[in-house]
Design a protein around this motif. Structure first.
Motif, PDB file in Angstrom:
ATOM      1  N   ARG A  75     -10.335   0.209  -9.351  1.00 19.17           N
ATOM      2  CA  ARG A  75      -9.606   0.198  -8.079  1.00 19.17           C
ATOM      3  C   ARG A  75      -8.785  -1.080  -8.026  1.00 19.17           C
ATOM      4  NH1 ARG A  75     -12.032  -0.590  -2.123  1.00 19.17           N
ATOM      5  NH2 ARG A  75     -12.925  -2.314  -3.277  1.00 19.17           N
ATOM      6  N   LEU A  76      -7.497  -0.925  -7.851  1.00 17.38           N
ATOM      7  CA  LEU A  76      -6.583  -2.043  -7.780  1.00 17.38           C
ATOM      8  C   LEU A  76      -6.073  -2.168  -6.349  1.00 17.38           C
ATOM      9  CD1 LEU A  76      -4.091  -3.225 -10.253  1.00 17.38           C
ATOM     10  CD2 LEU A  76      -3.115  -2.480  -8.094  1.00 17.38           C
ATOM     11  N   LEU A  77      -6.095  -3.378  -5.802  1.00 14.84           N
ATOM     12  CA  LEU A  77      -5.562  -3.645  -4.465  1.00 14.84           C
ATOM     13  C   LEU A  77      -4.429  -4.640  -4.568  1.00 14.84           C
ATOM     14  CD1 LEU A  77      -8.860  -4.097  -2.440  1.00 14.84           C
ATOM     15  CD2 LEU A  77      -7.353  -2.123  -2.410  1.00 14.84           C
ATOM     16  N   TRP A  78      -3.367  -4.386  -3.827  1.00 10.98           N
ATOM     17  CA  TRP A  78      -2.233  -5.294  -3.736  1.00 10.98           C
ATOM     18  C   TRP A  78      -1.813  -5.378  -2.282  1.00 10.98           C
ATOM     19  CZ3 TRP A  78       2.652  -4.344  -1.811  1.00 10.98           C
ATOM     20  CH2 TRP A  78       3.612  -5.325  -2.031  1.00 10.98           C
ATOM     21  N   TYR A  79      -1.536  -6.576  -1.811  1.00 18.65           N
ATOM     22  CA  TYR A  79      -1.020  -6.801  -0.466  1.00 18.65           C
ATOM     23  C   TYR A  79       0.299  -7.537  -0.605  1.00 18.65           C
ATOM     24  CZ  TYR A  79      -5.835  -5.940   0.946  1.00 18.65           C
ATOM     25  OH  TYR A  79      -7.069  -5.387   1.133  1.00 18.65           O
ATOM     26  N   GLY A  80       1.316  -7.094   0.134  1.00 21.48           N
ATOM     27  CA  GLY A  80       2.595  -7.792   0.023  1.00 21.48           C
ATOM     28  C   GLY A  80       3.621  -7.286   1.004  1.00 21.48           C
ATOM     29  N   ASP A  81       4.827  -7.805   0.812  1.00 21.04           N
ATOM     30  CA  ASP A  81       5.943  -7.454   1.679  1.00 21.04           C
ATOM     31  C   ASP A  81       6.293  -5.980   1.550  1.00 21.04           C
ATOM     32  OD1 ASP A  81       6.304 -10.069   2.639  1.00 21.04           O
ATOM     33  OD2 ASP A  81       7.475 -10.605   0.863  1.00 21.04           O
ATOM     34  N   ASP A  82       6.728  -5.419   2.655  1.00 23.59           N
ATOM     35  CA  ASP A  82       7.104  -4.016   2.725  1.00 23.59           C
ATOM     36  C   ASP A  82       8.137  -3.664   1.650  1.00 23.59           C
ATOM     37  OD1 ASP A  82       7.356  -1.424   3.691  1.00 23.59           O
ATOM     38  OD2 ASP A  82       8.819  -1.979   5.216  1.00 23.59           O
TER      39      ASP A  82
END
Length: 117
Positions: A75-82
């Protein structure tokens, strides 16, 4: 940049996306490498287990077949700009796709309000 630093930077913003991908473990390194090529280095990766339509598969151990209901995945999670989310999704698709059943899923979510650590 570390993931927690990225999350802190994105706190209290309305244009934050979360991309979560469930992929084959064997493709995880290729996905991380591809994300690095587009400049994304703040990701979280862990091992999960689950099943889809096929409900696992059969393995053979010492000549005896046995069923594995929960298949190991990453499971890969990424958080960032739209505006970066589409490039992240395309990079994951390009690196993770094998064309076989069980390649995985990608989920994209809007994060509203404050992100807690």
């Amino acid at each position: 940049m570390l993931l927690c630093e990225t999350v802190r930077r994105l706190q209290k913003r309305d244009d934050v996306k979360k991309v979560e991908a469930i992929i084959q473990i064997a493709r995880a390194e290729a996905v991380i490498e591809r994300l690095g090529m587009i400049g994304e280095h703040a990701v979280y990766l862990d091992e999960v287990r689950g099943f889809g339509r096929t409900r696992g598969h059969q393995l053979i151990h010492k000549g005896s077949p046995y069923e594995v209901e929960f298949v190991p995945k990453a499971r890969l999670l990424w958080y960032g700009d739209d505006h970066d989310a589409d490039a992240v999704v395309r990079a994951i698709q390009h690196a993770a796709r094998t064309g076989e059943l069980g390649d995985g899923w990608i989920f994209v979510s809007d994060l509203d309000g404050e992100i807690e650590l």
